[in-house]
Design an enzyme around this catalytic site. Sequence first.
Site, PDB file in Angstrom:
ATOM      1  CD  GLN A 161      87.011  43.686  36.294  1.00 15.72           C
ATOM      2  OE1 GLN A 161      87.209  43.687  35.073  1.00 15.72           O
ATOM      3  NE2 GLN A 161      86.044  44.398  36.846  1.00 15.72           N
ATOM      4  CB  SER A 184      81.193  38.609  36.833  1.00 16.94           C
ATOM      5  OG  SER A 184      80.186  39.511  36.436  1.00 16.94           O
ATOM      6  CB  CYS A 219      83.701  64.343  42.296  1.00 14.45           C
ATOM      7  SG  CYS A 219      85.386  64.675  42.104  1.00 14.45           S
ATOM      8  CB  ALA A 271      81.687  38.277  40.493  1.00 10.78           C
ATOM      9  CB  THR A 272      78.014  40.390  44.123  1.00 11.39           C
ATOM     10  OG1 THR A 272      78.577  41.512  43.452  1.00 11.39           O
ATOM     11  CG2 THR A 272      77.622  40.784  45.540  1.00 11.39           C
ATOM     12  CB  THR A 320      64.172  28.386  38.619  1.00 12.35           C
ATOM     13  OG1 THR A 320      63.114  27.815  39.378  1.00 12.35           O
ATOM     14  CG2 THR A 320      64.096  27.922  37.170  1.00 12.35           C
ATOM     15  CG  HIS A 322      78.130  42.367  34.286  1.00  6.61           C
ATOM     16  ND1 HIS A 322      78.553  43.661  34.434  1.00  6.61           N
ATOM     17  CD2 HIS A 322      78.158  41.818  35.516  1.00  6.61           C
ATOM     18  CE1 HIS A 322      78.811  43.881  35.718  1.00  6.61           C
ATOM     19  NE2 HIS A 322      78.582  42.778  36.395  1.00  6.61           N
TER      20      HIS A 322
HETATM   21  C1  LIG Z   1      86.726  42.262  40.941  1.00  4.55           C
HETATM   22  C2  LIG Z   1      85.230  42.233  40.969  1.00  4.55           C
HETATM   23  N1  LIG Z   1      84.595  41.386  41.782  1.00  4.55           N
HETATM   24  C3  LIG Z   1      83.266  41.317  41.831  1.00  4.55           C
HETATM   25  C4  LIG Z   1      82.473  42.110  41.044  1.00  4.55           C
HETATM   26  C5  LIG Z   1      80.989  41.991  41.134  1.00  4.55           C
HETATM   27  O1  LIG Z   1      80.497  41.299  40.023  1.00  4.55           O
HETATM   28  P1  LIG Z   1      78.948  41.165  39.723  1.00  4.55           P
HETATM   29  O2  LIG Z   1      78.533  42.457  39.132  1.00  4.55           O
HETATM   30  O3  LIG Z   1      78.868  40.029  38.727  1.00  4.55           O
HETATM   31  O4  LIG Z   1      78.252  40.850  40.982  1.00  4.55           O
HETATM   32  C6  LIG Z   1      83.091  43.020  40.180  1.00  4.55           C
HETATM   33  C7  LIG Z   1      82.298  43.937  39.353  1.00  4.55           C
HETATM   34  O5  LIG Z   1      81.978  45.038  39.722  1.00  4.55           O
HETATM   35  C8  LIG Z   1      84.500  43.076  40.136  1.00  4.55           C
HETATM   36  O6  LIG Z   1      85.137  43.938  39.349  1.00  4.55           O
HETATM   37  S1  FES Z   2      86.439  64.095  45.835  1.00  6.77           S
HETATM   38 FE1  FES Z   2      86.412  64.914  43.910  1.00  6.77          FE
HETATM   39  S2  FES Z   2      88.452  65.112  43.372  1.00  6.77           S
HETATM   40 FE2  FES Z   2      88.462  64.387  45.323  1.00  6.77          FE
END
Ligand SMILES: Cc1ncc(COP(=O)(O)O)c(C=O)c1O
Ligand code: FES
Length: 459
Positions: free
Chosen positions: A235, A255, A383, A127-128, A295, A257
Amino acid sequence: MLQRIGLQLLHHGRMLPTVLSQSSAVLRSFSAAPQPAEDTDTGVPIIEKKGISLRGVPLYLDMQATTPMDPRVIDAMLPFMTEQFGNPHSRTHLYGWESEEAVEDARAKIARLIGADPKEIIFTSGATESNNTAIKGVATYHKDKKKHVITTQTEHKCVLDSCRWLQQRGWDVTYLPVRPDGLLDLNTLESAIRPDTALVSVMAVNNEIGVVQPLKEIGEICRSKGVYFHTDGAQAVGKIPLDVNAAKVDLLSISGHKIYGPKGVGALYVRRRPRVRLEPLMSGGGQERGFRSGTVPTPLVVGLGAACEVAQREMEKDLAHVKRLEERLRTGIVSQLQGVVLNGPSDPAQRYPGNLNLSFAYVEGESLIMGLKEIAVSSGSACTSASLEPSYVLRALGVEEELAHTSIRYGMGRFTTEAEVDRAISMTVDHVNKLREMSPLWEMVQEGVDLKSIQWAQH
Ligand SMILES: Cc1ncc(COP(=O)(O)O)c(C=O)c1O
Ligand code: FES
């Protein structure tokens, strides 16, 4: 010679793929537990990773990050990693023809899932890449006549970054705010469209809070204004019904995965009528009708096709399953804990139920995340990353800083069980209770002190 023998063995061992995938659970238990130490009382293996001690393999509730592959997907892929290894672009022999046939079969399955024509599907690495291609590709093609793109503040980083890339090249980008429930306001969108707007990019389902955007209404507005509509469906596709014609979508990113398919593969739907023009990002052999040279990775693409086929067949069942689990998880937590806030729309119809994002008031973000290491979930807190800024998505919704730091995203899917949800409930409840017992804040709340009246130190 060795290779020939290997191939023959595989050929005669046609059962191999099924045998392999059936044993995936066994493989998992070996790989996850490199002969670790054991808890002397319970015999549970202790896994040491990244300076953290984990009691056993964590419970996986992070289906928005990625999903495990469906064994049926693995079965479909394996022949194309073994005896049918041909290059799908080889025109002169059976190896190539077989691969090409498999690629085209996969393309048809993806098209069927979203109501498209197979000719409108381009294979990408995920998706990227699909989002990059859609946004940069459309803008670049139309750069002489247009100079404006619209998106939202809650898009995935790859959409936001593609838009920044355009800004660096002189484009104007409008990052639309969203309402506190994460939904885009249609009037705001409509009034942002200009004569020089090339593209509107609004994701279908948000990865952090699961909000489902009103695609049909957005598509209607874009079509009436003559602007292309791109949606990041990473998603959404395979999880909720999505038809590119019903929603008047011109470009759609998929995507592998996220839908129990392989990582490193995705697709971009590009409408042919009315035709969407875009500049390819990749130069080379002109594969994928010139849109994406390189390819085509047959096994990955076959896996994506199989994942889409299963998703289409089982969507209703999958959706009912995650709905049940979400209800169980949410009520299980909310009935036992006060001060739990749902991030995203409260109307279940506006949220993909496989995503439950909750914030826990009166606990400290870092302690919450660190204490829940035995559930693999995602958090809006920062964090674990270099920045101390909590999730930009939650901030765009106007979630208070303190609550954004204590947000947990529970991601459930096809293979999540009720028993796992029950474990997540008890671990969450126990941990939040434990933290609150130690928290002076919680004590003050119990005594009726209004926390809003307190001057907070900077986090
Ligand atoms: C909303 C959304 N767009 C794009 C991506 C990127 O997908 P991909 O890992 O297939 O590049 C993700 C996944 O992290 C996603 O949640
Ligand atoms: S950065 Fe960890 S709780 Fe906010």
